[in-house]
Design an enzyme around this catalytic site. Structure first.
Site, PDB file in Angstrom:
ATOM      1  N   ASP A 136      11.066   4.265   0.899  1.00 42.14           N
ATOM      2  CA  ASP A 136      10.650   2.879   1.100  1.00 42.14           C
ATOM      3  C   ASP A 136      11.554   1.901   0.368  1.00 42.14           C
ATOM      4  OD1 ASP A 136       9.850   3.795  -1.378  1.00 42.14           O
ATOM      5  OD2 ASP A 136       7.713   3.663  -0.967  1.00 42.14           O
ATOM      6  N   HIS A 153      -1.860   6.496  -2.593  1.00 41.86           N
ATOM      7  CA  HIS A 153      -0.821   6.184  -1.609  1.00 41.86           C
ATOM      8  C   HIS A 153       0.390   7.099  -1.775  1.00 41.86           C
ATOM      9  CE1 HIS A 153       1.073   2.957  -4.475  1.00 41.86           C
ATOM     10  NE2 HIS A 153       1.869   3.997  -4.456  1.00 41.86           N
TER      11      HIS A 153
HETATM   12  C1  F6R Z   1       8.207   5.217  -4.470  1.00 41.08           C
HETATM   13  C2  F6R Z   1       6.949   5.247  -3.724  1.00 41.08           C
HETATM   14  C3  F6R Z   1       5.615   5.221  -4.387  1.00 41.08           C
HETATM   15  C4  F6R Z   1       5.567   5.900  -5.739  1.00 41.08           C
HETATM   16  C5  F6R Z   1       4.168   5.773  -6.347  1.00 41.08           C
HETATM   17  C6  F6R Z   1       4.136   6.287  -7.773  1.00 41.08           C
HETATM   18  O1  F6R Z   1       9.321   5.294  -3.644  1.00 41.08           O
HETATM   19  O2  F6R Z   1       7.015   5.315  -2.546  1.00 41.08           O
HETATM   20  O3  F6R Z   1       4.666   5.793  -3.528  1.00 41.08           O
HETATM   21  O4  F6R Z   1       5.906   7.243  -5.596  1.00 41.08           O
HETATM   22  O5  F6R Z   1       3.770   4.436  -6.352  1.00 41.08           O
HETATM   23  O6  F6R Z   1       4.932   5.502  -8.616  1.00 41.08           O
HETATM   24  P1  F6R Z   1       5.260   5.956 -10.114  1.00 41.08           P
HETATM   25  O7  F6R Z   1       6.087   7.175 -10.017  1.00 41.08           O
HETATM   26  O8  F6R Z   1       6.035   4.809 -10.711  1.00 41.08           O
HETATM   27  O9  F6R Z   1       3.946   6.186 -10.762  1.00 41.08           O
END
Ligand code: F6R
Length: 484
Positions: free
Chosen positions: A67, A137
């Site tokens: 994304d 998500h």
């Molecule tokens: C990142 C993405 C998000 C993250 C998720 C967790 O490319 O698509 O779905 O994987 O928000 O974020 P962190 O790792 O910062 O807790």
């Protein structure tokens, strides 16, 4: 789903790095789907180190990203373009133009999404590495997104904007829209690794693994995929109640801790002498007994080794069996005495074998702990032999080392790391065998071996390219796991 629980995120990321290396080893032109966020950072660092040292190369590989914020300046430090460039792409050896990140400001976002999806379909994703949001998500597929979604423009939810505000000067600065690959896009990957660390992911992980498959929890779609591995730390796995978890594997060694042991199994521990179970595997047995039924089979009486205050053989046997009873209360095992004749005759006798086979029929174990193949003590050699002859061919064998014969290099494939409190109960259990410790300090020997194993095994197998070994608990017991 395969669920690996490591005792910390460093160990978890090491396991993930091994899996990436494996993928490239099997298919140098692997097509990846990559995440951003805080979770993959230790993994990206490890992969960069491996590329730098020449152990790994992405020269033939290709990647897509999950994304990107829509409308953000690509040069903004928090754009996913910048993130990937700064934390990964600039440090590894992908060829030019082999990394695809969704555009941040496409002229026609809808058309761009179509083209991005088409390109993904053309090459096909071999390995998707993803994180998870606190609301379940994946990528920016927020709760309610259709399981049939493909790459699309989406509005970020309040919870995601709040979570990502930590990367921006203020919450206001967080973009409100993003381009994201869809749940169908992610599910099209041949293999998916989901990484999650920290307590604030625990509920999302529980809902993903143990909850119903629902669009309310986007990650629950993973239950339908046939090759998903979740790599978690203890905190993010802390709410999993029903699911059996696996240990991480580092340099081909499975690293067990109290949090990733087998559950709800029937286990037998063959103890050649009354005190071998706690000396050789006391910490593991104690930990296993918390969520499994563990039977401890004392094969021989060990009557020859009682020095004091016992005149008759019967007295000596009683002394040793009473000590074992006290010890078994600490380990949490169900005790059985075989009183095998081979202890005195030095040959396995039909009567011993018959008795043991009957016992195994009643217990019907899934897992058996026994002395390792290379043990040199005559009673241990015969004990392994009779134990194997009594077991049906479906049992998983966990062979342990004893002070009489430590494992040689790579003769083991599993280690159990354990903390001081567990060492305390292991020592307490060993010391219940007073008739033994007053002759020979097996408690000191067992503690020394476990701490020596932690020091040397960590250096040999759990360290990365001259770096400090990963943190483990202060003690290790080693095992060789095989199928019988
Ligand atoms: C990142 C993405 C998000 C993250 C998720 C967790 O490319 O698509 O779905 O994987 O928000 O974020 P962190 O790792 O910062 O807790």
């Amino acid at each position: 789903m395969k669920i690996i629980v490591a005792s910390n995120k460093e160990t978890a990321s090491r396991n993930a790095a091994h899996m990436v290396q494996d993928a490239i080893g099997k298919k140098p032109n692997t097509v990846f789907l990559f995440p951003t966020g805080s979770t993959p950072l230790p993994l990206y660092e490890l992969l960069a180190e491996r590329v730098k040292s020449g152990k790994l190369s992405f020269a033939h590989a290709m990647s897509f990203n999950l994304d990107e914020y829509l409308g953000i300046d690509v040069n903004h430090p928090e754009s996913y373009h910048s993130f990937m460039e700064n934390n990964f792409f600039s440090k590894v050896d992908f060829k030019k133009n082999s990394n695809n990140v969704p555009e941040a400001n496409p002229k026609d976002p809808e058309k761009f999404c179509e083209e991005y999806e088409e390109k993904i379909n053309k090459y096909g994703i071999d390995l998707a590495i993803i994180g998870i949001g606190r609301n379940g998500h994946i990528a920016f597929n927020e709760p309610g997104t259709s399981f049939d979604s493909i790459t699309h423009v989406t509005d970020l939810t309040k919870s995601t904007i709040e979570a990502n505000a930590r990367f921006f000067k203020s919450e206001k600065e967080v973009p409100k829209k993003a381009i994201t690959t869809g749940l169908k896009t992610i599910s099209s990957a041949q293999k998916i690794i989901l990484l999650a660390f920290g307590e604030d992911k625990a509920q999302a992980i529980k809902d993903t693994v143990e909850g119903e498959i629902t669009e309310k929890v986007p990650a629950s779609i993973l239950q339908k995929h046939n090759d998903v591995t979740l790599i978690l730390d203890i905190a993010s796995a802390s709410k999993l109640k029903k699911t059996e978890t696996l240990p991480p594997t580092l340099s081909d060694i499975r690293l067990y801790s109290e949090f990733n042991l087998p559950k709800n199994k029937t286990i037998v521990v063959f103890s050649p002498h009354p005190d071998d179970a706690p000396i050789c595997a006391g910490a593991l047995v104690t930990a296993l007994a918390k969520e499994n039924t563990v039977h401890e089979i004392i094969l021989t009486t060990g009557h020859r080794a009682v020095a004091k205050n016992c005149n008759s053989m019967n007295d000596r046997i009683t002394t040793r069996e009473n000590e074992a009873r006290e010890e078994s209360k600490i380990l949490g095992t169900k005790l059985h005495f075989l009183r095998a004749h081979f202890y005195d005759s030095n040959d396995i006798e039909e009567e011993d074998l018959k008795k043991l086979r009957n016992l195994m029929k009643t217990i019907n174990p899934d897992i058996a702990l026994l002395p390792q193949k290379g043990d040199t003590h005559p009673t241990h050699i015969l004990s392994r032999k009779i134990a194997l002859s009594s077991l049906p061919h479906k049992v998983e064998l966990w062979s342990y080392e004893s002070p009489w014969a430590l494992f040689g290099h790579k003769a083991f494939n599993a280690a159990f790391e354990f903390p001081k409190e567990l060492m305390k109960s292991k020592l307490e259990a060993i010391r219940k065998h007073v008739s033994q410790t007053e002759r020979t300090r097996f408690d000191t020997a067992a503690e020394t071996i476990a701490s020596f194993r932690r020091i040397t095994i960590a250096e040999q197998f759990f360290s990365e390219l001259g770096k400090k070994p990963i943190d483990t608990e202060p003690y290790l017991e080693l095992f060789h796991i095989s199928q019988w």
